[in-house]
Design a protein around this motif. Sequence first.
Motif: not given
Length: 359
Positions: A294-299
């Motif tokens: 996960t990217t930070p925005e995905d997280a």
Amino acid sequence: MTMATAAVVLTSLWLLQACSSPNAVQQLITEQDVIEQVPEGKQQGMYRNLYRGKQDYPVTCEDDCYPPHPEVACKSHGQDCQFIGDQTPPELTSGFLVHWVGHASFLIKSPDGQQLLFDPVMGQFDRPVSWAAHLIGLRRPVPAGLPQEQLAASDAVLYSHLHYDHFSHATIRQIGTEARYYVPVGMADYMPKGGYQVLEKAWYSSSELGELTVHMVPAHHFNSRMLFNDDNKAKWAGWLIEHQGNTLFFAGDTGYSPHFSDIQQRYGDIDICLIPVASYHHDEHTEWYRYVHTTPEDALVAADDLGCKVMIPWGYGNASWQMGDHSSHSPLLRLLHMQQQLDSQVPLLILNEGDSVQL
């Protein structure tokens, strides 16, 4: 033979015998649990993700993703940092104590007094990867870790998958045989020998541990331990710990997929979410990173899908391996930036390596 030499020989024989003792392996799998394997072809029997193929990522940071943040004090931009902002926990009464050791390793004290470890890796990579990593210069600073006596006091150890930064034979030997080891199905074969108590589980399987219910839940990742010849022969997973209706979720390594919404639909909103925000860096040459991390925005989107009452991010840090990341704290800078850009309402609790919080 001197007495000292005899003592060394006897000790060596004892260690060899202990290491060769068979483990006690139990499979906790019912017909309702989800295995998810390739049904036919050359990869028949190998494990696979629930949601395969190209994923839909709701948002992607495109420009200026790593601006400095006033609450992240760094020696250089994004490198060797400490979070100096507010660390007041939200008003939860879950009874869980969360101690972030670093990278993916957590120590959890449960409300019924048990000590759990998630993905404990106290040192560098296990051999032989440690040798290769040394040759190419991939070596993280030695983490603070946990004292030997504290490791040995663990009631349960929960591993998410086999990758060397998440699963460590050296650490398992430090923990010893008193703890129960919870692993995804297929992973027991990769445990060191020595009389360990190993419980293999499938996705959505549940079992009791004292007053706790231990749920193994899906992750969107892959698994291997040896080069080329054992890809996906063991499962990968996240973990959900439940105590009297209060829940703590450890995502394991995972990419973003609808499995987060599935978990919320099955268990309801999650009180405490431990979600990775690192090892995602991708461009046209490395899209695979984001597919399984996960990217930070995905997280942030995943935390919203899960209904997290608090999200604790992990994977960054001064003792992280920085695999696929720009710097030690670039994931944290991107997370704080995207929290503002998305106007995320999920409360973040930012920890530094070694921090503990009662929730």
